[in-house]
Structure formats: structure tokens, C-alpha cells
Write an enzyme that holds these catalytic residues in place. Structure first.
Site, PDB file in Angstrom:
ATOM      1  N   TYR A  15      -1.351   0.066  10.267  1.00 49.39           N
ATOM      2  CA  TYR A  15      -1.696  -0.572   8.994  1.00 49.39           C
ATOM      3  C   TYR A  15      -0.527  -0.449   8.011  1.00 49.39           C
ATOM      4  O   TYR A  15      -0.040  -1.447   7.461  1.00 49.39           O
ATOM      5  CB  TYR A  15      -2.966   0.061   8.398  1.00 49.39           C
ATOM      6  N   SER A  40       0.839  -1.198   0.000  1.00 49.03           N
ATOM      7  CA  SER A  40       0.000   0.000   0.000  1.00 49.03           C
ATOM      8  C   SER A  40       0.870   1.241   0.000  1.00 49.03           C
ATOM      9  O   SER A  40       1.971   1.249   0.579  1.00 49.03           O
ATOM     10  CB  SER A  40      -0.860   0.002   1.266  1.00 49.03           C
ATOM     11  N   LYS A  51       2.338  -3.381   6.407  1.00 43.09           N
ATOM     12  CA  LYS A  51       2.632  -3.595   4.984  1.00 43.09           C
ATOM     13  C   LYS A  51       4.135  -3.473   4.737  1.00 43.09           C
ATOM     14  O   LYS A  51       4.718  -4.235   3.965  1.00 43.09           O
ATOM     15  CB  LYS A  51       1.850  -2.597   4.124  1.00 43.09           C
TER      16      LYS A  51
HETATM   17  N1  UFG Z   1     -12.087  12.640   2.670  1.00 44.36           N
HETATM   18  C1  UFG Z   1     -12.987  13.678   2.777  1.00 44.36           C
HETATM   19  N2  UFG Z   1     -14.260  13.391   3.165  1.00 44.36           N
HETATM   20  C2  UFG Z   1     -14.681  12.130   3.474  1.00 44.36           C
HETATM   21  C3  UFG Z   1     -13.736  11.072   3.370  1.00 44.36           C
HETATM   22  C4  UFG Z   1     -12.443  11.360   2.963  1.00 44.36           C
HETATM   23  O1  UFG Z   1     -12.641  14.851   2.521  1.00 44.36           O
HETATM   24  O2  UFG Z   1     -15.847  11.959   3.822  1.00 44.36           O
HETATM   25  C5  UFG Z   1     -10.736  12.930   2.178  1.00 44.36           C
HETATM   26  C6  UFG Z   1      -9.636  12.524   3.106  1.00 44.36           C
HETATM   27  O3  UFG Z   1      -9.426  13.477   4.100  1.00 44.36           O
HETATM   28  C7  UFG Z   1      -8.478  12.359   2.126  1.00 44.36           C
HETATM   29  C8  UFG Z   1      -9.155  11.894   0.821  1.00 44.36           C
HETATM   30  O4  UFG Z   1     -10.538  12.204   0.987  1.00 44.36           O
HETATM   31  O5  UFG Z   1      -7.885  13.584   1.910  1.00 44.36           O
HETATM   32  C9  UFG Z   1      -9.035  10.424   0.569  1.00 44.36           C
HETATM   33  O6  UFG Z   1      -9.392   9.745   1.760  1.00 44.36           O
HETATM   34  P1  UFG Z   1      -9.582   8.163   1.833  1.00 44.36           P
HETATM   35  O7  UFG Z   1      -9.921   7.855   3.245  1.00 44.36           O
HETATM   36  O8  UFG Z   1     -10.501   7.720   0.772  1.00 44.36           O
HETATM   37  O9  UFG Z   1      -8.164   7.608   1.427  1.00 44.36           O
HETATM   38  P2  UFG Z   1      -6.702   7.916   2.022  1.00 44.36           P
HETATM   39  O10 UFG Z   1      -5.956   8.620   0.932  1.00 44.36           O
HETATM   40  O11 UFG Z   1      -6.741   8.545   3.329  1.00 44.36           O
HETATM   41  O12 UFG Z   1      -6.197   6.424   2.244  1.00 44.36           O
HETATM   42  C10 UFG Z   1      -5.989   5.544   1.173  1.00 44.36           C
HETATM   43  C11 UFG Z   1      -6.449   4.141   1.551  1.00 44.36           C
HETATM   44  C12 UFG Z   1      -5.659   3.646   2.722  1.00 44.36           C
HETATM   45  C13 UFG Z   1      -4.201   3.747   2.411  1.00 44.36           C
HETATM   46  C14 UFG Z   1      -3.812   5.139   1.940  1.00 44.36           C
HETATM   47  C15 UFG Z   1      -2.398   5.142   1.487  1.00 44.36           C
HETATM   48  O13 UFG Z   1      -7.791   4.154   1.897  1.00 44.36           O
HETATM   49  O14 UFG Z   1      -5.973   2.288   2.953  1.00 44.36           O
HETATM   50  O15 UFG Z   1      -4.649   5.527   0.860  1.00 44.36           O
HETATM   51  O16 UFG Z   1      -2.128   6.027   0.532  1.00 44.36           O
HETATM   52  F1  UFG Z   1      -3.505   3.480   3.526  1.00 44.36           F
END
Ligand code: UFG
Length: 325
Positions: free
Chosen positions: A141, A118, A145
Site C-alpha cells: 500500500y 499517505s 503511494k
Molecule cells: N491499534 C490498537 N488496537 C486496535 C487497532 C489499532 O492498539 O484494535 C493500534 C495500532 O497497533 C497502532 C494504532 O492503534 O499502533 C493506530 O493503528 P491504525 O490501524 O488505526 O493506524 P496505523 O497508524 O497503523 O495506519 C494508519 C493508516 C494507514 C496508513 C498509516 C500510515 O490507517 O492507512 O497510518 O501512517 F498507512
């Protein structure tokens, strides 16, 4: 090729298992069927097993019995928040499973492995991230990985293991509606949930140092991710080693643009609401994907619009199924 796929009844695993079977490979799935479902992979044999503890002997027998040539290892826990609450369990599940698998592979002389890693291993790195960027995970997490990758590398120094660790960026969408992700853990499905409840989608922070102030991520279609596994399996180096490869598109999309695309696809009249930043979110995380392209010729084919549309079609499919049952 004869491939054992752990977690092959899950979201990315089922897409990959189906592609392997469709091109004529023999596929054996090992899955604990907790979040996965055998319905996703009709016609593919499934052994129901959680491999985190004491499974090496059984895995070795399965590898021998089914004359396995290669393993793709998806089975893992993937919730960042949960990993913070239950770190030891995450290490047991995500590192323990890799240890059991490697013990079995060495004993059964199975020397090819593709591992689901990841972009979480990069932690707070921001910008266009190459595989050389230092890996500093900021949650258990991501740490599990990275430790699993290190364990694979150590084995490749000890016996003739030819492995690749694929560091996925933000995976979304569905190849066919019934294969969509049924867990609402990420931006796209969370927004769908909000919209279904007639609530505004939330944007966590609009004061980042990015073009529109919202976080930027690299969204990659799950069908492209599945395809990447087949491409890598076909070119695993002849020398022992663990090739680390980013799996993304190389293109960044802001949360604001993603939410706008979601509102359009869902024909929603709601508008986004901006909230405080979410703790631990890096401003921009986009994968440099040159290494993967050079090694395999693979590159992502699907757009952000394809991701959102297919994810929405999948959600509607599951809603209709739930309503009729
Ligand atoms: N976000 C919002 N509103 C929401 C949900 C998310 O603004 O309701 C934002 C988050 O703050 C972030 C972006 O959308 O800026 C993406 O968020 P996600 O939770 O979809 O994904 P992340 O980039 O945080 O995490 C993803 C995977 C993880 C992994 C990570 C590593 O979900 O499993 O990428 O890059 F660890």
C-alpha cells in the site's frame, strides 16, 4: 475553479467535494461507487467509473467537456493487509489510476493536481517526521503511494504539471454524521465495534519506547484534511513540480489515551485489554506540519476529542439508519 475529484464519493473525497461546492467551485466527481456513495454528495454530478485501466480517453473527454482546471485524486485502495495479500492489484489500482489520470491531464492540458498520498510512505520511521525523512514503505500500500508520487514528479519534469502530494497521517472523525467512514479499518472504528459487541478494546503492545508504552500517532480530523486540499489547490506553485506535504496536527496521541477517550465518549464501562504488539507498527508517527503551514497558512483546527465525538455521532447515525430500514 472547475475541479474533477476522483473518489469524490468516498470518505475524505466527499468531505472535500462538499467544501469545494460550498465555496462555489464547480465539482465533477468520478467514482466507481464501490465503497463510496453518491448520497454523500447531493447535487454534485457523479460519473461512475473505475479509472485504474484504460480510462485515459474517457477522462480526457470529461476534462474537456466540463472545462476542468484542476484534479484532486482520492480514488484508491487503502487497506494495508489487503495490499500484502494482493500486491499486483494494489499497483494496478493505485498506480494505474494515476497513470491514466496523468495521460488524460496532459492531453487535455489540465495542469493542476492534488494527490492523496499517505504517511505510509515513511514506513517504519519513528518520531516527528518531516517531508525530508527517507521514504521506505514497508507494505505494498505504502509503496504504491510512493511510486505514484514519483510518477507525478516525473511528469512534472516532462510537461507543465503543478502538483502537490499530501501525505495524510491518521485521519478520523466526520464533518457531519452522514459523511463518516463506514469501514472499520482503524483504531477508532475498530474500538467502536468492540464496544458495540460488549468486548474490551484492544491495545496492541504497551512496551514501546513511548511515555505510556503504547504507540503514538498523529490523528487529524477529516474536515481539516478536506480543508487542506482547498488550501493547497489555491497556492499550487506557478512552476512545474510536485510539492510533498505532510497533513497532520504535529501532535501525538498514544493508543492508551485514544482508547480512554473512546471509552469516555461512548460512556462504556469496559476497560482496555493489552495484547501482543501488532507486526510492523512503528512506535511513534507524528507529522511535522511546518511546510504545509508556511506554504498555505493551513493548520488543523480540530482536537482528538472532536475526532472521537464526531466519529461516534456518525456511527450512531448509521446504526439508526440501518435499524429503521
Ligand atoms: N491499534 C490498537 N488496537 C486496535 C487497532 C489499532 O492498539 O484494535 C493500534 C495500532 O497497533 C497502532 C494504532 O492503534 O499502533 C493506530 O493503528 P491504525 O490501524 O488505526 O493506524 P496505523 O497508524 O497503523 O495506519 C494508519 C493508516 C494507514 C496508513 C498509516 C500510515 O490507517 O492507512 O497510518 O501512517 F498507512
Amino acid at each position: 475553479m472547475r475541479v474533477l475529484v476522483t473518489g469524490g464519493a468516498g470518505y475524505i473525497g466527499a468531505h472535500t467535494s462538499r467544501l469545494l461546492a460550498a465555496r462555489g467551485d464547480y465539482v465533477l466527481v468520478v467514482d466507481d461507487l464501490v465503497t463510496g456513495s453518491a448520497d454523500r454528495i447531493p447535487g454534485i454530478p457523479v460519473v461512475t467509473l473505475n479509472i485504474a485501466n484504460g480510462s485515459a480517453e474517457q477522462l480526457e473527454s470529461l476534462m474537456r467537456e466540463h472545462r476542468i482546471d484542476a484534479v484532486i485524486h482520492f480514488a484508491a485502495q487503502k487497506q494495508v493487509g489487503e495490499s500484502v495479500a494482493k500486491p499486483a492489484w494494489y499497483y494496478e489500482q493505485n498506480v494505474g489510476s494515476v497513470a491514466q489520470l496523468l495521460l488524460a491531464m496532459e492531453r487535455a492540458s489540465v495542469h493542476k493536481l492534488v494527490f492523496s498520498s499517505s504517511a505510509a510512505v515513511y514506513g517504519e520511521a519513528s518520531g516527528i517526521i518531516t517531508e525530508e525523512a527517507s521514504a521506505n514503505p514497508i507494505n505494498p500500500y505504502g509503496a504504491t503511494k510512493l511510486v505514484a508520487e514519483q510518477l507525478i514528479s516525473a511528469c512534472a519534469r516532462s510537461w507543465p504539471l503543478r502538483a502537490a502530494s499530501l501525505r495524510y497521517f491518521n485521519v478520523g472523525g466526520a464533518g457531519v454524521p452522514e459523511l463518516g467512514d463506514t469501514q472499520a479499518l482503524n483504531l477508532i472504528p475498530i474500538c467502536f465495534e468492540q464496544i458495540a459487541a460488549h468486548k474490551s478494546p484492544l491495545i496492541f503492545g504497551d512496551d514501546y519506547d513511548t511515555a505510556d508504552g503504547t504507540c503514538v500517532r498523529d490523528y487529524v480530523h477529516v474536515s481539516d484534511v478536506a480543508d487542506a486540499h482547498l488550501a493547497v489547490l489555491d497556492v499550487l506553485p506557478s512552476e512545474p513540480g510536485n510539492e510533498v506535504l505532510n497533513i497532520g496536527t504535529g501532535i501525538g496521541t498514544s493508543v492508551r489515551d485514544m482508547v480512554d477517550a473512546i471509552l469516555e465518549v461512548t460512556a462504556s464501562e469496559l476497560s482496555a485489554e493489552v495484547r501482543e504488539r501488532r507486526a510492523g507498527d512503528p512506535a511513534a508517527v507524528v507529522g511535522a506540519v511546518d511546510r504545509m503551514r508556511e506554504l498555505t497558512g493551513w493548520s488543523a483546527r480540530y482536537s482528538v476529542a472532536d475526532i472521537v465525538e464526531s466519529a461516534w455521532a456518525s456511527r450512531q447515525y448509521f446504526e439508526a439508519r440501518a435499524a429503521s430500514s
